[in-house]
Design a protein around this motif. Sequence first.
Motif, PDB file in Angstrom:
ATOM      1  N   GLY A 138       0.845  -1.197   0.000  1.00  0.00           N
ATOM      2  CA  GLY A 138       0.000   0.000   0.000  1.00  0.00           C
ATOM      3  C   GLY A 138       0.878   1.243   0.000  1.00  0.00           C
ATOM      4  O   GLY A 138       1.337   1.696   1.046  1.00  0.00           O
ATOM      5  N   ILE A 139       1.120   1.791  -1.170  1.00  0.00           N
ATOM      6  CA  ILE A 139       2.108   2.863  -1.294  1.00  0.00           C
ATOM      7  C   ILE A 139       1.711   4.117  -0.523  1.00  0.00           C
ATOM      8  O   ILE A 139       2.570   4.822   0.022  1.00  0.00           O
ATOM      9  N   HIS A 140       0.430   4.411  -0.434  1.00  0.00           N
ATOM     10  CA  HIS A 140       0.023   5.619   0.291  1.00  0.00           C
ATOM     11  C   HIS A 140       0.247   5.452   1.796  1.00  0.00           C
ATOM     12  O   HIS A 140       0.612   6.409   2.480  1.00  0.00           O
ATOM     13  N   HIS A 141       0.031   4.253   2.308  1.00  0.00           N
ATOM     14  CA  HIS A 141       0.344   4.000   3.717  1.00  0.00           C
ATOM     15  C   HIS A 141       1.849   4.157   3.952  1.00  0.00           C
ATOM     16  O   HIS A 141       2.272   4.808   4.918  1.00  0.00           O
ATOM     17  N   GLY A 146       5.893   7.108   6.334  1.00  0.00           N
ATOM     18  CA  GLY A 146       7.268   7.543   6.110  1.00  0.00           C
ATOM     19  C   GLY A 146       7.458   9.036   6.326  1.00  0.00           C
ATOM     20  O   GLY A 146       8.491   9.472   6.856  1.00  0.00           O
ATOM     21  N   ARG A 147       6.441   9.822   5.964  1.00  0.00           N
ATOM     22  CA  ARG A 147       6.552  11.282   6.130  1.00  0.00           C
ATOM     23  C   ARG A 147       6.589  11.693   7.607  1.00  0.00           C
ATOM     24  O   ARG A 147       7.108  12.763   7.934  1.00  0.00           O
ATOM     25  N   GLN A 148       6.031  10.848   8.476  1.00  0.00           N
ATOM     26  CA  GLN A 148       6.089  11.176   9.899  1.00  0.00           C
ATOM     27  C   GLN A 148       7.513  11.078  10.455  1.00  0.00           C
ATOM     28  O   GLN A 148       7.848  11.715  11.448  1.00  0.00           O
ATOM     29  N   PHE A 149       8.332  10.259   9.811  1.00  0.00           N
ATOM     30  CA  PHE A 149       9.695  10.046  10.310  1.00  0.00           C
ATOM     31  C   PHE A 149      10.759  10.609   9.370  1.00  0.00           C
ATOM     32  O   PHE A 149      11.850  10.983   9.828  1.00  0.00           O
ATOM     33  N   ARG A 150      10.437  10.655   8.057  1.00  0.00           N
ATOM     34  CA  ARG A 150      11.399  11.144   7.070  1.00  0.00           C
ATOM     35  C   ARG A 150      10.659  12.092   6.120  1.00  0.00           C
ATOM     36  O   ARG A 150      10.346  11.710   4.984  1.00  0.00           O
ATOM     37  N   PRO A 151      10.332  13.294   6.549  1.00  0.00           N
ATOM     38  CA  PRO A 151       9.488  14.190   5.738  1.00  0.00           C
ATOM     39  C   PRO A 151      10.022  14.423   4.326  1.00  0.00           C
ATOM     40  O   PRO A 151       9.235  14.573   3.386  1.00  0.00           O
ATOM     41  N   ASP A 152      11.319  14.445   4.165  1.00  0.00           N
ATOM     42  CA  ASP A 152      11.886  14.736   2.852  1.00  0.00           C
ATOM     43  C   ASP A 152      12.104  13.494   2.001  1.00  0.00           C
ATOM     44  O   ASP A 152      12.355  13.612   0.797  1.00  0.00           O
ATOM     45  N   ASN A 153      12.003  12.314   2.607  1.00  0.00           N
ATOM     46  CA  ASN A 153      12.279  11.085   1.861  1.00  0.00           C
ATOM     47  C   ASN A 153      11.452   9.944   2.459  1.00  0.00           C
ATOM     48  O   ASN A 153      11.999   9.026   3.075  1.00  0.00           O
ATOM     49  N   PRO A 154      10.111  10.001   2.303  1.00  0.00           N
ATOM     50  CA  PRO A 154       9.252   9.040   3.004  1.00  0.00           C
ATOM     51  C   PRO A 154       9.428   7.589   2.568  1.00  0.00           C
ATOM     52  O   PRO A 154       9.273   6.682   3.377  1.00  0.00           O
ATOM     53  N   LEU A 155       9.718   7.354   1.284  1.00  0.00           N
ATOM     54  CA  LEU A 155       9.882   5.982   0.793  1.00  0.00           C
ATOM     55  C   LEU A 155      11.358   5.634   0.719  1.00  0.00           C
ATOM     56  O   LEU A 155      12.158   6.400   0.179  1.00  0.00           O
ATOM     57  N   LEU A 156      11.707   4.483   1.241  1.00  0.00           N
ATOM     58  CA  LEU A 156      13.085   4.033   1.155  1.00  0.00           C
ATOM     59  C   LEU A 156      13.417   3.646  -0.290  1.00  0.00           C
ATOM     60  O   LEU A 156      12.512   3.324  -1.077  1.00  0.00           O
ATOM     61  N   PRO A 157      14.690   3.641  -0.664  1.00  0.00           N
ATOM     62  CA  PRO A 157      15.074   3.481  -2.080  1.00  0.00           C
ATOM     63  C   PRO A 157      14.587   2.193  -2.735  1.00  0.00           C
ATOM     64  O   PRO A 157      14.363   2.162  -3.943  1.00  0.00           O
ATOM     65  N   SER A 378      -5.187   3.298   8.879  1.00  0.00           N
ATOM     66  CA  SER A 378      -4.730   3.023  10.240  1.00  0.00           C
ATOM     67  C   SER A 378      -4.894   4.279  11.086  1.00  0.00           C
ATOM     68  O   SER A 378      -4.943   5.396  10.555  1.00  0.00           O
ATOM     69  N   LEU A 379      -4.948   4.098  12.398  1.00  0.00           N
ATOM     70  CA  LEU A 379      -5.009   5.254  13.297  1.00  0.00           C
ATOM     71  C   LEU A 379      -3.680   6.003  13.334  1.00  0.00           C
ATOM     72  O   LEU A 379      -3.659   7.207  13.588  1.00  0.00           O
ATOM     73  N   LEU A 380      -2.591   5.310  13.075  1.00  0.00           N
ATOM     74  CA  LEU A 380      -1.294   5.975  13.019  1.00  0.00           C
ATOM     75  C   LEU A 380      -1.326   7.106  11.999  1.00  0.00           C
ATOM     76  O   LEU A 380      -0.761   8.184  12.235  1.00  0.00           O
ATOM     77  N   GLU A 381      -2.021   6.874  10.880  1.00  0.00           N
ATOM     78  CA  GLU A 381      -2.158   7.911   9.858  1.00  0.00           C
ATOM     79  C   GLU A 381      -3.243   8.915  10.228  1.00  0.00           C
ATOM     80  O   GLU A 381      -3.050  10.126  10.116  1.00  0.00           O
ATOM     81  N   LEU A 382      -4.396   8.407  10.654  1.00  0.00           N
ATOM     82  CA  LEU A 382      -5.527   9.289  10.931  1.00  0.00           C
ATOM     83  C   LEU A 382      -5.231  10.279  12.056  1.00  0.00           C
ATOM     84  O   LEU A 382      -5.672  11.426  12.017  1.00  0.00           O
ATOM     85  N   SER A 383      -4.489   9.828  13.066  1.00  0.00           N
ATOM     86  CA  SER A 383      -4.181  10.714  14.199  1.00  0.00           C
ATOM     87  C   SER A 383      -2.819  11.379  14.055  1.00  0.00           C
ATOM     88  O   SER A 383      -2.360  12.050  14.987  1.00  0.00           O
ATOM     89  N   GLU A 384      -2.185  11.191  12.900  1.00  0.00           N
ATOM     90  CA  GLU A 384      -0.858  11.773  12.653  1.00  0.00           C
ATOM     91  C   GLU A 384       0.112  11.406  13.770  1.00  0.00           C
ATOM     92  O   GLU A 384       0.763  12.248  14.378  1.00  0.00           O
TER      93      GLU A 384
END
Length: 434
Positions: A138-141, A146-157, A378-384
């Motif tokens: 699920g790429i959007h998940h 990823g943006r919560q921990f790596r705002p400039d690079n949310p997806l690993l290579p 997930s709630l992790l996303e919904l509650s930021e």
Amino acid sequence: MNWWTIDETHDPARASWVPSAQGHHDFPIQNLPFATFTPSSGDESRIGVAIGDFILDLAAVADAGLVPTHVTGICRDPTLARLLALPPEERTALRRALSDLLSDVARQSTVEPMLHPADACTLHLPTRIGDYTDFYVGIHHAGNVGRQFRPDNPLLPNYKHVPIGYHGRASSIRPSGVPVVRPRGQRKAPDADAPVFAPSARLDYELEMGVWIGPGNTLGEPIAIADAAQHIAGFCLLNDWSARDIQGWEYQPLGPFLAKNFHTTISPWVVTPEALAPFRIAQPLRPEGDPQPLPYLQLADDQQHGSLAVTLEVHLTTPAMRDAGLPPHRLSSGPASNMYWTVQQMVTHHASNGCNLSPGDLLGTGTISAPDRDGFGSLLELSEGGRNPLALPGGETRTFLEDGDEVALSATASAPGYVSIGFGECRARITPAP
């Protein structure tokens, strides 16, 4: 045979003599999913097929000589183990026979005594699950988290080159309705010097689909992308419960462990690839500039038909909501097509190194989310990450799940000109840590 072959069993004009099947939100005659169940009148499990508000007992059907001879013995089995291992053409022959039985009024008097009211039956896991692998397609998940921990690079290579997954714990998978005991584990607050061992305070759900493996492959022999469809026996809903605080402390460097292995909930019905044939759609195009899959994962037919027109939803009820008589609150809704890799690519990659898949193995897609908040899985996303509490009916709020909360996943496959089908319930309630 491909799973997107449409035949007379999908005819929207086909109706069952079982009245509740007409317009049923999950189980019209166009679906016919399989499950392992125990009727109220017995104590032994058996195989059944959903039709409206009833379950058709396949052992009774087999004893009456009403199924193809090649599956007579399988229909008398206590679980779906051998049925899942059937080649697609043999599974299709059984589907056609059952569709004919349940639509032919001349067979009603013979078959009707073989029906059991579904609400009086107990549903079990379809079979003993040998192995369970959870993917992360699920790429959007992946991006939202990823943006919560790596705002400039949310997806690993590696994300856009390889279907990411990990081996989960099969022994703790349970069918819908079995309560989830809040797990204990090590968790460490960001400002703490050391971890503590305590109940998880950041318990979460994950909206996923499950994929049942069919015939499987021999150790050392990969599955080609062109053959992957032959190894998929069905689909279900899957909730990969996650203790986010335990996960955040333990997952580096090896990944999920105790934060994930305490409980996984699945819907007990196996919706077959054949039932989903009218709902096959093209895999969404990759954004411009994204790498194309390596040749072993690339197949034009898969890109044209490898996704599903399925809408997924999550609902929540709390103890206070139930006491006040409030209906379940919808947390999110979104399409299953929000997956970066197809199911066939998942199967092919899993076996690409010679890993042997076996009948009854289960794959999870990983959390399926959307680009916007309405479809977060997930709630992790919904509650930021717990920073933005959700407002619930009755004035309550949530960042993560509390004891007594109940999460229910549902899904509907729809396409113009065809009868919609569903996947049944995938729900569980949180109980306190021991």
